[in-house]
Motif scaffolding. Structure first.
Motif, PDB file in Angstrom:
ATOM      1  N   LYS A 233      66.436  15.102 -83.981  1.00 39.06           N
ATOM      2  CA  LYS A 233      67.150  15.914 -85.130  1.00 39.06           C
ATOM      3  C   LYS A 233      66.430  15.424 -86.438  1.00 39.06           C
ATOM      4  CE  LYS A 233      71.478  15.196 -82.800  1.00 39.06           C
ATOM      5  NZ  LYS A 233      72.668  14.546 -83.027  1.00 39.06           N
ATOM      6  N   LEU A 234      66.142  16.352 -87.293  1.00 38.98           N
ATOM      7  CA  LEU A 234      65.519  16.006 -88.577  1.00 38.98           C
ATOM      8  C   LEU A 234      66.585  15.832 -89.701  1.00 38.98           C
ATOM      9  CD1 LEU A 234      62.876  16.198 -90.190  1.00 38.98           C
ATOM     10  CD2 LEU A 234      63.258  18.418 -90.620  1.00 38.98           C
ATOM     11  N   CYS A 235      66.551  14.806 -90.212  1.00 38.19           N
ATOM     12  CA  CYS A 235      67.605  14.402 -91.242  1.00 38.19           C
ATOM     13  C   CYS A 235      66.715  14.257 -92.629  1.00 38.19           C
ATOM     14  CB  CYS A 235      68.299  13.180 -90.871  1.00 38.19           C
ATOM     15  SG  CYS A 235      69.123  13.455 -89.274  1.00 38.19           S
ATOM     16  N   LEU A 236      67.408  14.817 -93.801  1.00 33.98           N
ATOM     17  CA  LEU A 236      66.806  15.011 -94.889  1.00 33.98           C
ATOM     18  C   LEU A 236      67.953  14.242 -95.734  1.00 33.98           C
ATOM     19  CD1 LEU A 236      65.620  18.755 -95.171  1.00 33.98           C
ATOM     20  CD2 LEU A 236      64.275  16.911 -94.459  1.00 33.98           C
TER      21      LEU A 236
ATOM     22  N   TRP B 171      69.285  10.778-102.186  1.00 28.02           N
ATOM     23  CA  TRP B 171      69.944   9.601-102.896  1.00 28.02           C
ATOM     24  C   TRP B 171      70.218   8.641-101.769  1.00 28.02           C
ATOM     25  CZ3 TRP B 171      69.726   9.570-107.938  1.00 28.02           C
ATOM     26  CH2 TRP B 171      69.485  10.865-108.384  1.00 28.02           C
ATOM     27  N   PRO B 172      69.151   8.252-100.899  1.00 28.77           N
ATOM     28  CA  PRO B 172      69.427   7.433 -99.921  1.00 28.77           C
ATOM     29  C   PRO B 172      69.922   5.914-100.218  1.00 28.77           C
ATOM     30  CG  PRO B 172      67.039   7.700-100.124  1.00 28.77           C
ATOM     31  CD  PRO B 172      67.674   8.736-101.050  1.00 28.77           C
ATOM     32  N   GLU B 173      69.491   5.541-101.136  1.00 27.23           N
ATOM     33  CA  GLU B 173      69.690   4.237-101.719  1.00 27.23           C
ATOM     34  C   GLU B 173      71.490   4.177-101.886  1.00 27.23           C
ATOM     35  OE1 GLU B 173      69.586   6.652-105.664  1.00 27.23           O
ATOM     36  OE2 GLU B 173      68.360   6.649-103.633  1.00 27.23           O
ATOM     37  N   LYS B 174      72.358   5.091-101.972  1.00 30.21           N
ATOM     38  CA  LYS B 174      73.747   5.142-101.979  1.00 30.21           C
ATOM     39  C   LYS B 174      74.267   4.913-100.616  1.00 30.21           C
ATOM     40  CE  LYS B 174      74.582   7.190-106.193  1.00 30.21           C
ATOM     41  NZ  LYS B 174      75.479   7.021-106.864  1.00 30.21           N
ATOM     42  N   GLY B 175      73.559   5.051 -99.487  1.00 31.48           N
ATOM     43  CA  GLY B 175      73.870   4.784 -98.181  1.00 31.48           C
ATOM     44  C   GLY B 175      73.242   3.418 -97.712  1.00 31.48           C
ATOM     45  N   GLN B 176      72.570   2.638 -98.293  1.00 28.10           N
ATOM     46  CA  GLN B 176      71.813   1.446 -98.098  1.00 28.10           C
ATOM     47  C   GLN B 176      72.909   0.636 -97.206  1.00 28.10           C
ATOM     48  OE1 GLN B 176      70.237  -0.623-101.309  1.00 28.10           O
ATOM     49  NE2 GLN B 176      68.639  -1.454 -99.922  1.00 28.10           N
ATOM     50  N   GLY B 177      72.391   0.088 -96.118  1.00 29.02           N
ATOM     51  CA  GLY B 177      72.996  -0.579 -95.230  1.00 29.02           C
ATOM     52  C   GLY B 177      73.577   0.031 -93.935  1.00 29.02           C
ATOM     53  N   VAL B 178      73.767   1.211 -93.967  1.00 29.37           N
ATOM     54  CA  VAL B 178      74.557   2.186 -93.105  1.00 29.37           C
ATOM     55  C   VAL B 178      73.375   3.064 -92.411  1.00 29.37           C
ATOM     56  CG1 VAL B 178      76.202   3.921 -92.615  1.00 29.37           C
ATOM     57  CG2 VAL B 178      76.676   1.965 -94.220  1.00 29.37           C
ATOM     58  N   LEU B 179      72.675   3.669 -93.091  1.00 24.80           N
ATOM     59  CA  LEU B 179      71.437   4.633 -92.950  1.00 24.80           C
ATOM     60  C   LEU B 179      70.642   3.931 -92.009  1.00 24.80           C
ATOM     61  CD1 LEU B 179      70.965   6.753 -96.096  1.00 24.80           C
ATOM     62  CD2 LEU B 179      72.035   7.579 -94.273  1.00 24.80           C
ATOM     63  N   PRO B 180      70.167   4.719 -91.120  1.00 23.51           N
ATOM     64  CA  PRO B 180      68.973   4.341 -90.168  1.00 23.51           C
ATOM     65  C   PRO B 180      67.753   4.194 -91.074  1.00 23.51           C
ATOM     66  CG  PRO B 180      69.313   6.583 -89.602  1.00 23.51           C
ATOM     67  CD  PRO B 180      70.436   6.197 -90.614  1.00 23.51           C
ATOM     68  N   PRO B 181      66.597   3.357 -90.866  1.00 23.76           N
ATOM     69  CA  PRO B 181      65.314   3.250 -91.622  1.00 23.76           C
ATOM     70  C   PRO B 181      64.803   4.610 -91.622  1.00 23.76           C
ATOM     71  CG  PRO B 181      65.207   2.151 -89.561  1.00 23.76           C
ATOM     72  CD  PRO B 181      66.453   2.498 -89.421  1.00 23.76           C
ATOM     73  N   ALA B 182      63.908   4.924 -92.640  1.00 23.06           N
ATOM     74  CA  ALA B 182      63.302   6.201 -92.684  1.00 23.06           C
ATOM     75  C   ALA B 182      62.022   6.359 -92.112  1.00 23.06           C
ATOM     76  CB  ALA B 182      63.001   6.394 -94.387  1.00 23.06           C
ATOM     77  N   ASP B 183      61.617   7.409 -91.571  1.00 24.09           N
ATOM     78  CA  ASP B 183      60.374   7.541 -91.111  1.00 24.09           C
ATOM     79  C   ASP B 183      59.377   7.884 -92.018  1.00 24.09           C
ATOM     80  OD1 ASP B 183      60.630   7.282 -88.085  1.00 24.09           O
ATOM     81  OD2 ASP B 183      61.990   9.139 -88.579  1.00 24.09           O
ATOM     82  N   LEU B 184      59.802   8.450 -93.190  1.00 23.45           N
ATOM     83  CA  LEU B 184      58.910   9.079 -94.154  1.00 23.45           C
ATOM     84  C   LEU B 184      59.869   9.002 -95.632  1.00 23.45           C
ATOM     85  CD1 LEU B 184      56.168  10.259 -94.948  1.00 23.45           C
ATOM     86  CD2 LEU B 184      57.366  12.541 -94.706  1.00 23.45           C
TER      87      LEU B 184
ATOM     88  N   CYS C 111      56.296  18.181 -88.589  1.00 22.68           N
ATOM     89  CA  CYS C 111      57.400  17.517 -87.827  1.00 22.68           C
ATOM     90  C   CYS C 111      57.659  17.884 -86.571  1.00 22.68           C
ATOM     91  CB  CYS C 111      58.896  17.591 -88.755  1.00 22.68           C
ATOM     92  SG  CYS C 111      58.714  16.505 -90.389  1.00 22.68           S
ATOM     93  N   GLU C 112      57.207  17.097 -85.542  1.00 22.28           N
ATOM     94  CA  GLU C 112      57.639  17.749 -84.071  1.00 22.28           C
ATOM     95  C   GLU C 112      58.530  16.750 -83.843  1.00 22.28           C
ATOM     96  OE1 GLU C 112      54.308  17.346 -81.567  1.00 22.28           O
ATOM     97  OE2 GLU C 112      53.007  18.409 -82.879  1.00 22.28           O
ATOM     98  N   GLY C 113      59.520  17.396 -83.310  1.00 24.85           N
ATOM     99  CA  GLY C 113      61.073  16.659 -82.970  1.00 24.85           C
ATOM    100  C   GLY C 113      61.705  16.422 -84.046  1.00 24.85           C
ATOM    101  N   GLY C 114      62.467  15.264 -84.262  1.00 21.22           N
ATOM    102  CA  GLY C 114      62.895  14.882 -85.380  1.00 21.22           C
ATOM    103  C   GLY C 114      62.202  13.756 -86.156  1.00 21.22           C
ATOM    104  N   ALA C 115      63.000  13.291 -87.267  1.00 20.32           N
ATOM    105  CA  ALA C 115      62.599  12.459 -88.238  1.00 20.32           C
ATOM    106  C   ALA C 115      63.434  12.372 -89.350  1.00 20.32           C
ATOM    107  CB  ALA C 115      61.309  13.000 -88.909  1.00 20.32           C
ATOM    108  N   VAL C 116      63.538  10.748 -89.733  1.00 23.00           N
ATOM    109  CA  VAL C 116      64.557  10.644 -91.003  1.00 23.00           C
ATOM    110  C   VAL C 116      63.695  10.682 -92.139  1.00 23.00           C
ATOM    111  CG1 VAL C 116      66.024   8.855 -91.860  1.00 23.00           C
ATOM    112  CG2 VAL C 116      66.128   9.377 -89.301  1.00 23.00           C
ATOM    113  N   ILE C 117      63.909  11.649 -93.138  1.00 20.55           N
ATOM    114  CA  ILE C 117      63.076  11.595 -94.190  1.00 20.55           C
ATOM    115  C   ILE C 117      64.069  11.424 -95.559  1.00 20.55           C
ATOM    116  CG2 ILE C 117      61.846  13.271 -95.888  1.00 20.55           C
ATOM    117  CD1 ILE C 117      60.918  14.543 -93.224  1.00 20.55           C
ATOM    118  N   PHE C 118      63.604  10.417 -96.274  1.00 19.31           N
ATOM    119  CA  PHE C 118      64.255   9.840 -97.429  1.00 19.31           C
ATOM    120  C   PHE C 118      63.772  10.615 -98.757  1.00 19.31           C
ATOM    121  CE2 PHE C 118      66.054   5.548 -96.174  1.00 19.31           C
ATOM    122  CZ  PHE C 118      67.022   6.231 -95.288  1.00 19.31           C
ATOM    123  N   LEU C 119      64.679  11.383 -99.426  1.00 18.41           N
ATOM    124  CA  LEU C 119      64.141  12.214-100.685  1.00 18.41           C
ATOM    125  C   LEU C 119      64.690  11.452-102.059  1.00 18.41           C
ATOM    126  CD1 LEU C 119      64.937  15.780 -99.257  1.00 18.41           C
ATOM    127  CD2 LEU C 119      62.555  14.554 -99.447  1.00 18.41           C
TER     128      LEU C 119
END
Length: 158
Positions: free
Chosen positions: A105-108, A111-124, A27-35
């Motif tokens: 910013k790296l954001c891990l 339970w991303p489904e609980k924030g559906q509609g508010v979270l930005p889309p995932a990169d990974l 990961c260079e720089g930031g990313a949005v990663i849903f686990l």
């Protein structure tokens, strides 16, 4: 040709941490990663590896009650979210969720489904499931959802 996905079988907690470190290095720089994965599959263990790979030393606890745990690692910012106890995605708006996400910013997010509609889309998106081979084994499926996600997977397979 861009690599869209990667499947990895890992056995044991240390293997999860080590692969998390490898992911951090990709990961260079930031990313949005849903686990994603059921309770007890190792999402927080995997997050610990990622954060250690960015240089964090010390404990990594699941932010189940605080929703987010910030990590300022030199020039890098990382945020570990656990949305398991989130009752309504609108709660994320009240905590200023948009301020946590940005190009560097790296954001891990567990339970991303609980924030559906508010979270930005995932990169990974990393899906963790029990491996057929035994209790200690995990099957990780990584799927890219952006150019940044494809770049991360490409570095992991190189």
């Amino acid at each position: 040709m861009a690599v869209e996905s990667l499947q990895q079988t890992l056995v044991g907690e240390q293997a999860m941490v080590d692969f998390g470190r490898q992911l951090a290095q990709a990961c260079e720089g930031g990313a949005v990663i849903f686990l994603e994965g059921d309770l007890g599959m190792g999402k927080t263990t995997f997050s610990r590896g990622i954060l250690q790979g960015l240089g964090h030393q010390g404990a990594v606890k699941s932010p189940t009650y605080t929703l987010v745990e910030p990590y300022l690692l030199g020039e890098r910012e990382a945020y570990h979210f656990d949305l398991y106890r989130l009752a309504d995605p609108e709660e994320l708006e009240y905590m200023g969720i948009r301020d946590y996400f940005g190009d560097q910013k790296l954001c891990l997010v567990e339970w991303p489904e609980k924030g559906q509609g508010v979270l930005p889309p995932a990169d990974l998106i990393v899906r963790i499931a029990l491996h057929q081979g035994g209790q200690d084994g995990r099957q990780l499926q990584l799927n890219a959802h952006s150019d940044k996600g494809r770049s991360i997977i490409a570095k992991l397979v190189a």
